[in-house]
Design a protein around this motif. Structure first.
Motif, short mmCIF file in Angstrom:
data_model
loop_
_atom_site.label_atom_id
_atom_site.label_comp_id
_atom_site.label_asym_id
_atom_site.label_seq_id
_atom_site.Cartn_x
_atom_site.Cartn_y
_atom_site.Cartn_z
N PRO A 292 0.81 -0.73 -0.45
CA PRO A 292 -0.35 -0.13 0.11
C PRO A 292 1.17 1.56 -0.47
N ALA A 293 2.56 1.82 0.64
CA ALA A 293 3.15 2.48 0.62
C ALA A 293 4.06 1.91 1.46
N LEU A 294 5.25 2.75 0.95
CA LEU A 294 6.45 2.74 1.37
C LEU A 294 6.95 3.64 2.26
N VAL A 295 8.38 3.29 3.28
CA VAL A 295 8.49 4.16 4.25
C VAL A 295 9.90 4.46 3.93
N VAL A 296 10.38 6.23 3.33
CA VAL A 296 11.28 5.81 3.16
C VAL A 296 11.95 7.63 4.02
N ALA A 297 13.24 6.91 4.66
CA ALA A 297 14.52 8.41 4.98
C ALA A 297 14.75 8.51 3.91
N ALA A 298 15.29 9.77 3.53
CA ALA A 298 16.23 10.30 2.45
C ALA A 298 17.15 10.63 3.34
N PHE A 299 18.60 11.16 3.08
CA PHE A 299 19.50 11.84 3.21
C PHE A 299 20.32 12.11 2.58
N ARG A 300 20.42 13.95 2.28
CA ARG A 300 21.18 14.32 1.37
C ARG A 300 22.36 14.30 2.24
N HIS A 301 23.10 14.27 0.80
CA HIS A 301 25.01 14.51 1.28
C HIS A 301 25.24 14.95 -0.77
N ILE A 302 26.79 15.81 -0.24
CA ILE A 302 26.78 16.85 -1.09
C ILE A 302 28.41 16.85 -1.99
N ASP A 303 29.09 15.73 -1.32
CA ASP A 303 30.15 15.41 -1.81
C ASP A 303 30.45 13.81 -1.78
N ASN A 304 31.26 13.38 -2.42
CA ASN A 304 31.64 11.76 -2.57
C ASN A 304 32.69 11.51 -1.53
N ARG A 305 33.30 10.10 -1.77
CA ARG A 305 33.97 9.71 -0.07
C ARG A 305 35.77 10.21 -0.54
N ASP A 306 35.86 11.41 -1.59
CA ASP A 306 36.79 11.69 -1.61
C ASP A 306 37.15 12.95 -1.16
N GLY A 307 35.85 13.78 -0.83
CA GLY A 307 35.66 15.51 -0.45
C GLY A 307 35.50 16.02 -1.51
#
Length: 109
Positions: free
Chosen positions: A48-63
């Motif tokens: 019927p629906a999914l529960v989603v938590a979203a996390f924004r990142h602004i860089d990769n592992r190398d910075g």
């Protein structure tokens, strides 16, 4: 790169487009792909629906600048007339790989 080097107005336009793309991908996953499973994957039904938590990142592992989102999907949903059921990830995996939302590195179908 445009997001990282652009002025505030340019960055906001790109962020809005990013937000729409994430929402569209999640809606498509929920509407077209997500199913519950029970009885060792012998049975299944539309969720019927999914529960989603979203996390924004602004860089990769190398910075280095890289606007992206990590989404955590709860693995339980309520099925009508039943207790909570598990989301069948085997339904979602081909969709995620084929759409480019999830790389298939080191995995097999």
């Amino acid at each position: 790169m445009l997001w990282a080097l652009g002025d505030a107005a340019t960055r906001r336009v790109i962020e809005r487009a990013h937000e729409r793309a994430v929402a569209t991908a999640l809606r498509r996953l929920e509407d077209e792909v997500a199913q519950t499973r029970w009885a060792s994957s012998r049975g299944g039904a539309k969720t019927p629906a999914l529960v989603v938590a979203a996390f924004r990142h602004i860089d990769n592992r190398d910075g280095l600048p890289l606007l992206h989102e990590h989404c955590l999907i709860l693995n339980r949903v309520q099925r009508l007339g039943a207790d909570g059921e598990t989301v069948g990830s085997h339904f979602a995996f081909p969709f995620l790989v084929d759409s480019g939302l999830c790389p298939a590195q080191g995995t097999s179908r």
